[in-house]
Every structure is written in structure tokens, then in C-alpha cells.
Design a protein around this motif. Sequence first.
Motif, PDB file in Angstrom:
ATOM      1  N   ASP A  47      57.076  11.967   4.098  1.00 32.87           N
ATOM      2  CA  ASP A  47      56.795  11.993   2.665  1.00 32.87           C
ATOM      3  C   ASP A  47      57.928  11.339   1.880  1.00 32.87           C
ATOM      4  N   ASP A 162      50.212  10.770  -5.183  1.00 32.35           N
ATOM      5  CA  ASP A 162      51.351  11.267  -4.413  1.00 32.35           C
ATOM      6  C   ASP A 162      51.586  12.749  -4.656  1.00 32.35           C
ATOM      7  N   SER A 166      52.033  15.480  -1.612  1.00 36.58           N
ATOM      8  CA  SER A 166      53.053  16.529  -1.547  1.00 36.58           C
ATOM      9  C   SER A 166      52.410  17.908  -1.430  1.00 36.58           C
ATOM     10  N   ILE A 192      50.312  11.277   7.061  1.00 36.80           N
ATOM     11  CA  ILE A 192      50.999  10.646   5.933  1.00 36.80           C
ATOM     12  C   ILE A 192      51.383   9.212   6.279  1.00 36.80           C
TER      13      ILE A 192
END
Length: 327
Positions: A47, A162, A166, A192
Motif C-alpha cells: 500500500d 485509494d 486502505s 494490491i
Amino acid sequence: MGAGHDHSHAPTHLNQAFAIGIALNLAFVTIEAFYGWKINSLALLADAGHNLSDVAGLVLAWGGALAGKLKPNARKTYGWQRATILAAFANALLLLMAMGALAWEAVDRLFSPDPLANAAGLTVMVVAGIGIVVNTATALLFMRGSQNDLNIRGAFLHMAADALVSAGVVVAGGLTLWMGWDWLDPVVSLLIAAVVLLGTWSLFRQSLHLLFDGVPDSIDPLAVRDYLANLPGVSRVHDLHIWAMGTSQIALTAHLVMPQGHVDDAFLKLASDHLHDRFEITHVTLQVMKSAFTVPCGELLPGTPPPKPDHDHSHHATHPVRQEKSA
């Protein structure tokens, strides 16, 4: 003679939004990468790489806005707009390499699970939770400008998406902490990485295409040719070239064969206005001729013998009097 179009990029008041967004995301990438390394969490590292691409995207968008304000000179007649394409290509290449290495490590982790992954679940949730706040705040900075600017809209949608990524990392951390699934961290990392790779591959392909003066994906060259061919008095269109000077400026040159003779400024202005409004082509140069005396790229005029190997057959060797229109 200009067509009177406004070629400005991002609105000036968004400079502050860009600066705040880049600062917030850089700080978060640093935090996420540090804790990902500290607790050996591939999900956080993946991430962090994703959010680093966001920073690069914001920098490119801001850089494009600033580059558009640099005045061309005698040596750089188009200014510095091509720098945005080069930056996009470099960013895509680095991200492809980084995500490929991360995916390799995640596959290895699936076969050799980390026994400390369960204990790291809470840290993963907290850090990713910060990411939700940062990405949402950044998206809100561009919400107003996203209504009438495509580049700003892209930044807004990217940051909003995004925030959802998360959120996925938070869920993965919670399930790892609750269920003890030590395999979930590398699986989320692979997911991811796959999302980043898909988006990055598109950026890589498009930037490489534009570096070689390819027609931008947003333009249908056949539709442009048809439009020019259907202009009053035009019998043929050749030497049509469409390319991107930067990530937000498109140029066109073309030869129009018009047997009835040359045209006035009103004709050229109307054609330039239509090319701008219909195809978002901002810089237009049209050369008008009564008969085709130049050799179209990749073609030969009817009855013309093939040029000798040592003969300079550049189709720009002659210098005819021409009608031009530059938007």
C-alpha cells in the motif's frame, strides 16, 4: 493567428491543494513504509508503494500545470511540456519493477508464513486507518476543481479509490488479528500489487506511445481525417500528423488539397475551432495547396517512380507559399 482558446492548465488556486496533498501523502508513505518494514508486513509495504504512485501522480499533474506556464523560446519552441510525458514513463517503469519485486516476495511468503503476522494485525489496522484519513482529505481538496477539469477529476477519483484500498488493508489486518490467518497479509499484498500493476501498465503503455509521437488514445485519427476531408473545397487530406506535446496539449499538422485555390482566414479559424471543440486539439497548422506536390508520408504520388536509395526524398524539401493556422 490565434484561435482565442484558453490553453491554461490547472487553476491557480489549486496550487495550494497540490502542495498540501503531496505533503500529506509523502508523510503517510514514510510512516507506512517504516511500519511495514518494522513489522514485516507486505500489505503495508504494497500500500505504501501504491500511495507513492499517488504522490507521483499529483507531482505530474502539478508539474504539468506549471510547465504549461513556461514560455517557449527559439530553441524550445514547444516549451517544456514533453517533460510530463518523460516523468510519467519513468514513474511507470520504476513502479512496475517495485511491484514485481513485491509480488515475488509475497508469493514466497505464502509458502513460508511469518509467525509474527498475527501480532502485527493491530499495527496494520492503525496505519492503514491513517491512510483512509489522508486519502479522503486529499480527495476533498480536489473535489471543487474536479467538476470542470478532467486532470483534476482524475486526481480526485484516484485519491478516493485509494481510500477504499486502505480500507481493504484495515479489514485484512482485523481478520488476521481475529482469525489468525497469517496467509492473509501476502494475499492482500498480491491483490494490491495487481491493482497497481494494472493501472501502472496503462500509464507505461500510454507514456511510451506518446514518447514516440503516437496519436493520443483520446483522439480518433480516422474521425479527424474524415472531418478535414469533408471541409468545403477539400478533395484530399494527406500528411496528417497528430501528437502530444505534453500530457495535456495535442498538436496537429495536415496538408489540404483544394483545387479551387487558397482560402481565407475565416475558413482556417473555423476548422481550428472545430478541431479544438470536437477533438481537444489545441495547436493546429493547416497547409493548403491546389494540387498535391508533396509526397505523403509512406506514400508516393500517382505515376511517381520510387526514389533512389541515395536520394533525399524528404517531403519537406520544398518551401511552398502556404496558408497556416495555429491555434
